[in-house]
Scaffold this active site. Structure first.
Site, PDB file in Angstrom:
ATOM      1  N   CYS A  99       0.858  -1.182   0.000  1.00  0.00           N
ATOM      2  CA  CYS A  99       0.000   0.000   0.000  1.00  0.00           C
ATOM      3  C   CYS A  99       0.895   1.233   0.000  1.00  0.00           C
ATOM      4  CB  CYS A  99      -0.878  -0.040   1.253  1.00  0.00           C
ATOM      5  SG  CYS A  99      -1.925   1.409   1.437  1.00  0.00           S
ATOM      6  N   CYS A 113     -10.800  10.209   8.676  1.00  0.00           N
ATOM      7  CA  CYS A 113      -9.462   9.757   8.260  1.00  0.00           C
ATOM      8  C   CYS A 113      -8.387  10.608   8.919  1.00  0.00           C
ATOM      9  CB  CYS A 113      -9.355   9.858   6.736  1.00  0.00           C
ATOM     10  SG  CYS A 113      -7.739   9.423   6.093  1.00  0.00           S
TER      11      CYS A 113
HETATM   12  N1  SAH Z   1      -7.606   9.400  -1.093  1.00  0.00           N
HETATM   13  C1  SAH Z   1      -7.806   8.089  -1.628  1.00  0.00           C
HETATM   14  C2  SAH Z   1      -6.719   7.129  -1.185  1.00  0.00           C
HETATM   15  C3  SAH Z   1      -6.721   6.826   0.300  1.00  0.00           C
HETATM   16  S1  SAH Z   1      -7.376   5.249   0.478  1.00  0.00           S
HETATM   17  C4  SAH Z   1      -9.187   7.586  -1.284  1.00  0.00           C
HETATM   18  O1  SAH Z   1      -9.864   8.247  -0.524  1.00  0.00           O
HETATM   19  O2  SAH Z   1      -9.614   6.584  -1.825  1.00  0.00           O
HETATM   20  C5  SAH Z   1      -7.699   5.156   2.123  1.00  0.00           C
HETATM   21  C6  SAH Z   1      -8.946   4.324   2.383  1.00  0.00           C
HETATM   22  O3  SAH Z   1      -9.093   4.213   3.793  1.00  0.00           O
HETATM   23  C7  SAH Z   1     -10.210   5.030   1.877  1.00  0.00           C
HETATM   24  O4  SAH Z   1     -11.053   4.094   1.267  1.00  0.00           O
HETATM   25  C8  SAH Z   1     -10.856   5.549   3.138  1.00  0.00           C
HETATM   26  O5  SAH Z   1     -12.257   5.578   3.025  1.00  0.00           O
HETATM   27  C9  SAH Z   1     -10.405   4.557   4.167  1.00  0.00           C
HETATM   28  N2  SAH Z   1     -10.338   5.122   5.510  1.00  0.00           N
HETATM   29  C10 SAH Z   1      -9.986   6.362   5.844  1.00  0.00           C
HETATM   30  N3  SAH Z   1     -10.025   6.514   7.182  1.00  0.00           N
HETATM   31  C11 SAH Z   1     -10.418   5.325   7.705  1.00  0.00           C
HETATM   32  C12 SAH Z   1     -10.607   4.843   9.019  1.00  0.00           C
HETATM   33  N4  SAH Z   1     -10.408   5.621  10.068  1.00  0.00           N
HETATM   34  N5  SAH Z   1     -10.996   3.563   9.179  1.00  0.00           N
HETATM   35  C13 SAH Z   1     -11.172   2.769   8.104  1.00  0.00           C
HETATM   36  N6  SAH Z   1     -10.976   3.161   6.844  1.00  0.00           N
HETATM   37  C14 SAH Z   1     -10.609   4.434   6.636  1.00  0.00           C
END
Ligand code: SAH
Length: 349
Positions: A99, A113
């Site tokens: 990742c 996030c």
């Molecule tokens: N900006 C891009 C790439 C980041 S992916 C995107 O948003 O797709 C990161 C993934 O983790 C995203 O699918 C997001 O929804 C998820 N994510 C973010 N914070 C999280 C959390 N606290 N717990 C679980 N998943 C989370």
């Protein structure tokens, strides 16, 4: 010094004379893991010295490496300006996942996030994106098993916010004389950067597409993901509907389950309605909790109930396992938490 990893082979072929040197060096670096031109005995000696004075083929230094008790490894990689990017290696029986991050921080400010709370520091260069994959590859695999991993652009940052560098990194990873990764081994995840999804759809090389949804109506999504106010959900779904897919290929929707906010059976039904007729699958991600986040993870029963509703409506839904939680490597947890601690890492086991 120029970073070798910032360059496509076609660019190097313009620089080196004769141009086939570009292919020779690409093979040595990406397929044999040489990090010193002196090892490239297929090159003339004088040329090796010349290269060494101009080109950097060492991987960036690691600031820290964390090893989870489930085998997941998280790397903080030091850039030349001392910024840190985060990479996670997730071992799995049949397929390993690396990742990688596309930016330091992120501008999108999704409320669940941790990366979103940092704000954006800067874009990563193509080379900084490529070398994250190489660091994880060389630390976990051997020359024999070197191809046994997939890449997901699901680390820090919004990849489509750093479009040109991300696409360049994909071309470098794809090069047949380099890592030779097919696009089917790479997944790009976006929070829904609309014009860029349409642009991606017209590229000669298209990775798997994942959309972070986490709200199935504009009402919900506006609250959780501010980008939805700019590119509302129906336009996003339209763009997905028009996205080119190969035979049997599907778009992945990531849906974070937040207790009392996105985990109600009614939310599941909204999601069913939204995805109707799309070639899609859903990855349910129960929230990875953090002190700084104002949300809770739903119970396992609530997660199962949600998944069942999707399955009952013939939508493939998987619950994403929570890997690397103990080292803050899980989805949404990437944040420069340890940045201030002194460097303490060695790649050797
Ligand atoms: N900006 C891009 C790439 C980041 S992916 C995107 O948003 O797709 C990161 C993934 O983790 C995203 O699918 C997001 O929804 C998820 N994510 C973010 N914070 C999280 C959390 N606290 N717990 C679980 N998943 C989370």
């Amino acid at each position: 010094m120029k970073s070798f990893f910032d360059y496509e082979r076609s660019e190097l072929a313009e620089i080196f004379d004769p141009s086939f040197r570009a292919t020779q060096i690409y093979k040595s670096v990406y397929q044999r893991w040489f990090d010193d031109f002196e090892l490239m005995t297929d090159l003339p000696k004088g040329f090796r010295a010349e290269l060494a004075s101009e080109w950097d083929i060492k991987l960036p230094a690691l600031h820290r490496r964390f090893v989870s008790n489930d085998g997941t490894r998280r790397y903080l990689v030091t850039a030349t300006d001392k910024e840190l990017s985060e990479t996670v290696f997730i071992p799995e029986e049949h397929r390993n996942t690396v990742c990688i991050s596309s930016q330091v921080g992120c501008a999108l400010a999704c409320t669940f996030c941790l990366t979103g709370q940092l704000g954006l520091t800067r874009n990563l260069s193509a080379g900084e994106i490529v070398t994250q994959a190489l660091i994880a590859q060389r630390d976990n695999l051997t020359l024999e098993t070197r191809d046994s991993f997939n890449i997901v652009l699901m680390g820090m940052g919004e990849p489509l916010h750093n479009y040109d560098n991300v696409m360049k990194a994909l071309r470098i990873l794809h090069d047949e004389h380099g890592l030779n990764m097919s696009m089917s081994r790479i997944t790009l995840s976006t929070a829904g950067m609309l014009p860029a999804i349409e642009r991606l759809a017209n590229e000669p090389m298209i990775p798997n597409l994942a959309i972070s949804l986490t709200g199935a109506t504009n009402d919900k999504r506006d609250q959780l993901m501010p980008i939805n106010r700019k590119y509302p959900i129906e336009r996003l779904i339209d763009a997905v509907r028009n996205f080119p897919l190969k035979h049997r290929q599907r778009v992945t929707f990531e849906y974070v389950l937040l207790k009392g906010i996105t985990d109600d059976p009614q939310d599941a039904l909204s999601l069913v309605k939204l995805l109707k007729g799309l070639r899609a699958k859903v990855n349910l991600i129960p929230l990875n909790e953090a002190e700084e986040l104002p949300y809770k993870r739903p119970s396992d029963a609530a997660v199962e109930r949600f998944q069942q509703i999707l399955t009952d409506h013939h939508i493939s839904a998987f619950v994403r396992k929570n890997r690397g939680n103990d080292i803050s490597a899980a989805c949404g947890q990437l944040k420069k938490k340890w940045a201030d601690e002194p460097q303490k890492v060695s790649l050797a086991q």
